[in-house]
Design a protein around this motif. Structure first.
Motif, short mmCIF file in Angstrom:
data_model
loop_
_atom_site.label_atom_id
_atom_site.label_comp_id
_atom_site.label_asym_id
_atom_site.label_seq_id
_atom_site.Cartn_x
_atom_site.Cartn_y
_atom_site.Cartn_z
N SER A 112 -9.86 -5.07 -5.62
CA SER A 112 -8.43 -5.40 -5.58
C SER A 112 -7.56 -4.21 -5.19
CB SER A 112 -7.98 -5.98 -6.94
OG SER A 112 -8.30 -5.10 -7.99
N ILE A 113 -7.75 -3.04 -5.82
CA ILE A 113 -6.90 -1.89 -5.49
C ILE A 113 -7.16 -1.37 -4.08
CG2 ILE A 113 -6.41 0.53 -6.08
CD1 ILE A 113 -6.49 -0.24 -8.99
N PRO A 114 -8.44 -1.19 -3.63
CA PRO A 114 -8.64 -0.77 -2.24
C PRO A 114 -8.07 -1.75 -1.22
CG PRO A 114 -10.63 -0.39 -3.51
CD PRO A 114 -9.70 -1.17 -4.40
N LEU A 115 -8.15 -3.06 -1.51
CA LEU A 115 -7.58 -4.03 -0.58
C LEU A 115 -6.05 -3.90 -0.53
CD1 LEU A 115 -9.70 -7.25 -1.28
CD2 LEU A 115 -9.62 -5.94 0.85
N VAL A 116 -5.43 -3.60 -1.66
CA VAL A 116 -3.97 -3.40 -1.67
C VAL A 116 -3.62 -2.13 -0.90
CG1 VAL A 116 -2.01 -2.81 -3.15
CG2 VAL A 116 -3.50 -4.71 -3.76
N GLU A 117 -4.42 -1.07 -1.07
CA GLU A 117 -4.15 0.16 -0.31
C GLU A 117 -4.33 -0.09 1.19
OE1 GLU A 117 -4.42 3.97 -1.89
OE2 GLU A 117 -5.94 3.40 -3.35
N ASN A 118 -5.33 -0.89 1.55
CA ASN A 118 -5.54 -1.27 2.95
C ASN A 118 -4.34 -2.05 3.47
OD1 ASN A 118 -7.12 -3.86 4.61
ND2 ASN A 118 -7.18 -1.79 5.44
N LEU A 119 -3.83 -2.96 2.64
CA LEU A 119 -2.65 -3.73 3.02
C LEU A 119 -1.44 -2.82 3.24
CD1 LEU A 119 -1.23 -6.47 3.40
CD2 LEU A 119 -0.96 -6.59 0.91
N MET A 120 -1.28 -1.83 2.36
CA MET A 120 -0.19 -0.86 2.53
C MET A 120 -0.28 -0.15 3.88
SD MET A 120 0.03 1.17 -1.08
CE MET A 120 0.18 0.35 -2.67
N LEU A 121 -1.49 0.29 4.24
CA LEU A 121 -1.67 1.03 5.49
C LEU A 121 -1.43 0.14 6.71
CD1 LEU A 121 -4.79 3.11 4.42
CD2 LEU A 121 -2.52 4.02 4.95
N LEU A 122 -1.87 -1.13 6.62
CA LEU A 122 -1.61 -2.06 7.72
C LEU A 122 -0.11 -2.31 7.88
CD1 LEU A 122 -4.46 -4.69 7.11
CD2 LEU A 122 -4.30 -3.10 9.03
N LEU A 123 0.59 -2.46 6.75
CA LEU A 123 2.03 -2.70 6.81
C LEU A 123 2.77 -1.45 7.30
CD1 LEU A 123 2.49 -4.76 3.53
CD2 LEU A 123 2.70 -5.61 5.87
N GLU A 124 2.26 -0.26 6.95
CA GLU A 124 2.85 0.96 7.48
C GLU A 124 2.67 1.01 9.00
OE1 GLU A 124 3.14 5.58 6.28
OE2 GLU A 124 1.10 4.85 6.49
N GLY A 125 1.50 0.56 9.47
CA GLY A 125 1.27 0.50 10.91
C GLY A 125 2.22 -0.45 11.62
N GLU A 126 2.71 -1.45 10.88
CA GLU A 126 3.69 -2.39 11.44
C GLU A 126 5.12 -1.87 11.26
OE1 GLU A 126 3.00 -6.12 9.49
OE2 GLU A 126 0.92 -6.25 10.16
N GLY A 127 5.26 -0.67 10.65
CA GLY A 127 6.58 -0.09 10.45
C GLY A 127 7.38 -0.71 9.33
N ARG A 128 6.71 -1.38 8.39
CA ARG A 128 7.42 -2.10 7.33
C ARG A 128 7.55 -1.30 6.04
NH1 ARG A 128 4.36 -7.79 7.22
NH2 ARG A 128 5.90 -8.24 5.59
N LEU A 129 6.82 -0.20 5.90
CA LEU A 129 6.94 0.64 4.70
C LEU A 129 6.25 1.97 4.95
CD1 LEU A 129 3.87 0.54 3.28
CD2 LEU A 129 4.66 -1.68 2.54
N ARG A 130 6.39 2.91 3.99
CA ARG A 130 5.69 4.20 4.04
C ARG A 130 4.69 4.24 2.90
NH1 ARG A 130 9.58 8.73 3.42
NH2 ARG A 130 7.72 10.02 3.71
N TYR A 131 3.45 4.54 3.24
CA TYR A 131 2.36 4.49 2.27
C TYR A 131 2.50 5.55 1.18
CZ TYR A 131 -2.33 5.30 0.37
OH TYR A 131 -3.38 5.51 -0.48
#
Length: 260
Positions: A112-131
């Motif tokens: 669960s936590i690694p998948l959330v961190e992966n989601l954070m990085l994908l969303l950062e790649g989309e410019g939606r947040l900073r990891y």
């Protein structure tokens, strides 16, 4: 717009609850096992079982998450499984039962936590947040959990570790239901083995070996530092502060990671 539309805020809810649970569980689980009558050797086996279940379950679940192109359903499912497994510890007293539950919990919690961190990085790649800053909040929650649980244990003993961790894991399940989803589907249709592609990169192999050595030392620290400090006469409040000290450095790193 509603604040809950912010992907950073929705991710922070999960990060805060999940890492606060880790802050209670990681420093003090060996104490709880000690209270259940486990020897140092048995505690070592249980900690290693947790790691080995992660080695198997983490890449497997990640593969299916990649293939589906979605993260949230897998995060929700593994978070629920973590809670269900961890709840069973309340009735476990024998080593063999603890071992079986540890394997189940480790397999679920590894994802669960690694998948959330992966989601954070994908969303950062989309410019939606900073990891970095968002992940720093997770470390802050760990710090608060470690300090608070240490102080509480001085008053009430190690028995509080299991129910408090369970409550925080339950809160992370609720937070998982409002997580954002990445806009683009992850690629999961490659014909070649992703492991073969990873192991073909020599610089990455060096990172994996170095990281493995660091993890090996960290596991020893995680399993026995609290027991060692307690035997040396330190209070649980002081032990919580010793854990928090290292996490402060981690928070500093995450705050400057993007610039460095």
């Amino acid at each position: 717009a509603s604040p809950m539309r912010s992907p950073a805020l929705r991710l922070s809810l999960f990060t805060l609850t999940a890492f606060a649970a880790l802050g209670v569980y990681m420093p003090y689980w060996s104490n709880w096992l000690d209270g259940r009558g486990m020897s140092a050797a048995q505690i070592g086996v249980l900690v290693s079982a947790l790691s080995w279940s992660r080695v198997v379950a983490g890449p497997l679940v990640a593969h299916f998450a990649d293939a589906s192109g979605r993260r949230r359903p897998w995060i929700i499912a593994t978070a629920i499984a973590s809670v269900a497994a961890f709840a069973l510890f309340a009735w476990a007293h024998s080593f063999h039962v603890l071992f079986a539950i540890t394997l189940a919990f480790g397999a679920a919690q590894a994802c669960s936590i690694p998948l959330v961190e992966n989601l954070m990085l994908l969303l950062e790649g989309e410019g939606r947040l900073r990891y970095g800053p968002l992940r720093a909040w997770g470390s802050f929650a760990f710090l608060v959990g470690a300090l608070g649980a240490g102080r509480w244990m001085d008053v009430s003993g190690a028995g509080i570790v299991q129910p408090v961790t369970l409550a925080l894991l339950g809160a992370s399940v609720l937070a998982a239901f409002v997580l954002p989803e990445t806009a683009k589907r992850a690629r999961g249709t490659e014909k070649h083995s992703p492991l073969r592609a990873v192991f073909a990169q020599r610089p990455l192999l060096g990172i994996l070996i170095g990281g493995g050595i660091v993890q090996a030392s960290h596991e020893t620290y995680t399993a026995f530092s609290t027991l060692y400090w307690r035997a040396a006469g330190h209070s649980m409040t002081t032990i919580g502060a010793l854990w928090a000290e290292g996490v402060l450095a981690e928070i500093g790193l995450f705050m400057v990671a993007a610039r460095v």
